[in-house]
Design a protein around this motif. Structure first.
Motif: not given
Length: 67
Positions: A29-37, A47-56, A58-63
């Motif tokens: 999640i921290e890596a994803a935040k950095t990429f988003f910024e 999402i794929y770069e940080v190791g998730y394959t399921d959008m749902r 990732f979304r739940n974990t991010f929340k």
């Protein structure tokens, strides 16, 4: 010295106050935040770069790890 998986997980939790899974989720999640910024990529690519394959998933974990 080899140790069992259970011993490793117990020691890991004692040292980090997180289970192995919780720790990996936080790192992703921290890596994803950095990429988003910084990146000009779409959400799916990140999402794929940080190791998730399921959008749902990732979304739940991010929340759960929003700060």
């Amino acid at each position: 010295m080899n140790s069992s998986r259970r011993t490793f997980e117990r020691r890991f939790k004692d040292a980090t106050n997180n289970t192995v899974t919780e720790y990996l989720q936080r790192v992703r999640i921290e890596a994803a935040k950095t990429f988003f910024e910084a990146a000009r990529k779409n959400v799916t690519e990140i999402i794929y770069e940080v190791g998730y394959t399921d959008m749902r998933a990732f979304r739940n974990t991010f929340k759960n790890y929003r700060t």
